[in-house]
Every structure is written in structure tokens, then in C-alpha cells.
Enzyme design. Structure first.
Site, PDB file in Angstrom:
ATOM      1  N   HIS A  63      -8.215  75.875   6.282  1.00 21.23           N
ATOM      2  CA  HIS A  63      -7.617  76.973   7.036  1.00 21.23           C
ATOM      3  C   HIS A  63      -6.142  76.721   7.365  1.00 21.23           C
ATOM      4  O   HIS A  63      -5.759  75.584   7.667  1.00 21.23           O
ATOM      5  CB  HIS A  63      -8.390  77.195   8.346  1.00 21.23           C
ATOM      6  CG  HIS A  63      -9.850  77.442   8.134  1.00 21.23           C
ATOM      7  ND1 HIS A  63     -10.785  76.431   8.226  1.00 21.23           N
ATOM      8  CD2 HIS A  63     -10.529  78.570   7.817  1.00 21.23           C
ATOM      9  CE1 HIS A  63     -11.990  76.925   7.982  1.00 21.23           C
ATOM     10  NE2 HIS A  63     -11.854  78.217   7.725  1.00 21.23           N
TER      11      HIS A  63
ATOM     12  N   SER B  68     -13.967  83.299   8.271  1.00 21.15           N
ATOM     13  CA  SER B  68     -13.222  82.423   9.189  1.00 21.15           C
ATOM     14  C   SER B  68     -11.729  82.684   9.196  1.00 21.15           C
ATOM     15  O   SER B  68     -11.031  82.273  10.118  1.00 21.15           O
ATOM     16  CB  SER B  68     -13.476  80.950   8.842  1.00 21.15           C
ATOM     17  OG  SER B  68     -13.062  80.666   7.514  1.00 21.15           O
TER      18      SER B  68
ATOM     19  N   ASP C 153      -6.661  72.526   8.854  1.00 24.83           N
ATOM     20  CA  ASP C 153      -7.687  71.601   8.396  1.00 24.83           C
ATOM     21  C   ASP C 153      -7.764  71.712   6.879  1.00 24.83           C
ATOM     22  O   ASP C 153      -6.832  72.223   6.255  1.00 24.83           O
ATOM     23  CB  ASP C 153      -9.037  71.871   9.096  1.00 24.83           C
ATOM     24  CG  ASP C 153      -9.584  73.279   8.855  1.00 24.83           C
ATOM     25  OD1 ASP C 153      -9.146  73.938   7.892  1.00 24.83           O
ATOM     26  OD2 ASP C 153     -10.464  73.720   9.619  1.00 24.83           O
TER      27      ASP C 153
END
Length: 349
Positions: free
Chosen positions: A327, A34, A324
Site C-alpha cells: 500500500h 484496501s 508497507d
């Protein structure tokens, strides 16, 4: 200077100019999780997605793309720094074709790790499935550019690999009857390093010659890990040590691969230190909050738990290191990209 020396001087200047052109990076090719997924997970059956607001609210056009961020990723900024497009397209996104992918393509999948069992946790693309898509892309590139030019593109492209964090946080420490029952953490690090080496050897056989292996960040300082740490609010230093030790082994592996693989240039991007510096002294970098994320409460939320219904989501993500609970924000991604370009990837410019 004699008239006879002028042609030789011009020839020398031409050769230097051609050498400079040849050294340029014509494309960015990305494998990973991610931290670098630009939207591939939108097109597979997984809950590891971020193709909804407020993700992407500060991206070009203000639309969510599947990036786990409010805007662009570090790899997008790296692409731009090489004079390539400012956003690297996801290979599975049907909006793009080989014309777009010829200058940059992302095969990464949020939730992935070096270990296949890590990808199984959220049913995402393993590195080897990403490699299959790369082989498919190579065939399309040869049809588009011609064999010779495509081979040159593949050999001069910069290959970025960013994996490892999920192997520890989503697999080793989260699945007690899995890898943790088979390996000590030191043995698991070695297991992952072996996979990383094998992956580099595979892309080398397929033409890669410029490779960036990114280390993992101080994962004990992620907001989620701070929140679940018995010493609430403090970084989990055990996790940080695991990350640091893994990075040391990765650097040793890179040195070995550079000796063994003729013509390759593998570099190590020190993500760990830049994150640690920012988290320790956020105000030095213009941040106000390095402990929680901007989205929702910023403590536990990511993915579907980070959404527009939360009244807690911050107004200005630039004040936050993290978007978040897992990240970084676009602003932090830019800092990482600038640091990596200055310290490591600048040799390829």
C-alpha cells in the site's frame, strides 16, 4: 445596455449560478478494497486489519483507523478537493451516523475484489455485501434528508469504485486450484469486467449518475511482487501487463456503459500511469525509495506483520512511495488524488 435588459442579465446570472451549484458533488460514496477502505474491516471477523500502530501514525490525531496507510487515502484527499470533509468515514464505524455519512461514506473492505471468491480468501465484504449496506444507507438518508433531497444527494454524489488488484494477486495467482484452473488470465479479465459492468448497472438503478471506475495500478511493481520476482528487485512485468490489459478492457466497458445508460457519466481514473511514472523516476517526485515500504523491512510485511515492534520501520514516510509491501504512503496517495482530480474528476467540480 438598456434598463430593460438588466433583469434578463440578472436572471441569466442567477441561472448560471444555480447550474454551478447543481454541478457540485454533495457526497462521496466509496466501494472497493484496501486502497479505499477507511476502517470497515475493523468491525467484521477478518485478519485483514490495520487498526493498530504504526498504521495511522501520520493520520489526523495520530491514531490508526483501519486505513492501510500511515495517514490519509486518496479518496480522503478527493473528498477534501470537493469541499467535503477531509476524511471519509467507514459505514460500519459506530462513531459515525447518518449526519456524517450524508456528505461521504465508505463501504469498502480490504481484501475485497470484483470476484466473490476473492473476498472469501480473507472473509471480507464482497461488492454485493457493500451494495447491501449502501441500500441500507439510502433508506437512512431518505429518513434524514427527506425523499426529494436524498434523491438529489444520491444522483449528484460521486461514486468511486476501486477493485481488481486482489482478484489477481490474492486469488488468481495465489489459489492454483481456483479461478486459474477455470480461466486463462484473459478470460478471467473478461469475467471481472462483466462483474464490474453488472455492479455499475446496479448502482445506476439505485440513483448513481456520477461514477469513477479506478483502474488497477502496475501491480508487478509493488514491493511484495518485486521481492518474490525471480529477478529480485525488478518489477514483475507479466503482472504489469495483466494490469494494463485489464485497464484497457475496463475503459472499453466504460465507453459502452456511457452509451447504454441514459444520464450517467462514468469516468476512468488512470491509477496505473501515475504509479508507473513515480516508480520509474521517484526522485522527480521527491521520493528516495520506490522499491520497499516504510513499515518493517518494507519487503513482505503488511497488516499484522507491520507493527510497532519492528526496528526497521522508517522515521519519515514521505521519502517512500509505499507504506508497507502493498500500500502507498499518504504522500503518494495525495499525488494520486491530485492527478485524478486534474485529469479526470475535475469535470464534476
Amino acid at each position: 445596455m438598456s434598463p430593460n435588459s438588466l433583469p434578463w442579465l440578472l436572471l441569466l446570472q442567477l441561472l448560471l449560478h444555480l447550474a454551478e451549484i447543481a454541478a457540485k458533488v454533495p457526497a462521496i460514496i466509496i466501494f472497493g478494497d484496501s486502497s479505499v477502505d477507511t476502517g470497515n474491516n475493523n468491525y467484521i471477523q477478518t485478519t485483514a486489519r490495520s487498526n493498530f500502530k504504526p498504521y495511522g501514525r501520520d493520520f489526523i490525531g495520530g491514531q490508526p483507523t483501519g486505513r492501510f496507510c500511515n495517514g490519509r487515502l486518496a479518496t480522503d484527499f478527493i473528498s477534501e478537493a470537493f469541499g467535503l470533509p477531509p476524511a471519509v468515514p467507514a459505514y460500519l464505524d459506530p462513531k459515525y451516523g447518518i449526519k456524517d455519512f450524508a456528505s461521504g461514506v465508505c463501504f469498502a473492505s480490504a481484501g475485497s475484489g470484483f470476484d466473490n471468491t476473492t473476498s472469501d480468501v480473507l472473509s471480507v465484504l464482497t461488492p454485493w455485501k457493500q451494495l447491501e449496506f449502501f441500500k441500507e444507507f439510502s433508506g437512512k438518508l431518505k429518513a434524514y434528508q427527506g425523499e426529494a433531497q436524498a434523491q438529489e444527494t444520491l444522483s449528484e454524489a460521486l461514486y468511486i469504485i476501486s477493485l481488481g488488484t486482489n482478484d489477481f494477486l490474492e486469488n488468481y495467482y495465489m489459489v492454483p486450484c481456483g479461478r486459474r484452473s477455470q480461466y486463462t488470465v484473459e478470460e478471467y479479465q473478461d469475467f471481472l469486467i462483466g462483474i464490474a459492468e453488472g455492479f455499475v448497472r446496479e448502482i445506476y438503478q439505485l440513483g448513481a449518475r456520477k461514477v469513477d471506475l479506478a483502474g488497477i495500478l502496475p501491480m508487478g511493481c509493488l514491493p511484495l511482487e518485486r521481492a518474490t520476482n525471480p529477478m529480485i528487485g525488478a518489477c514483475n512485468e507479466m503482472y504489469n501487463k495483466v494490469a494494463s490489459d485489464f485497464n484497457g478492457k475496463l475503459q472499453f466497458s466504460i465507453e459502452k456503459l456511457n452509451r447504454e445508460l441514459h444520464g450517467i457519466r462514468i469516468v476512468y481514473s488512470d491509477i496505473y500511469q501515475v504509479f508507473l511514472d513515480v516508480v520509474r523516476t521517484p526522485s522527480t517526485y521527491g521520493f528516495e525509495d520506490a522499491e520497499s515500504g516504510c513499515c518493517a523491512t518494507g519487503i513482505f510485511e503488511m497488516g499484522y506483520f507491520c507493527n510497532t515492534r519492528s526496528v526497521f520501520t522508517c522515521q519519515d514516510a514521505n521519502k517512500y512511495v509505499f507504506w508497507d509491501a502493498f500500500h502507498p504512503t499518504e504522500r503518494m496517495n495525495r499525488i494520486v488524488a491530485d492527478q485524478v482530480m486534474n485529469a479526470t474528476l475535475g469535470i464534476f467540480k
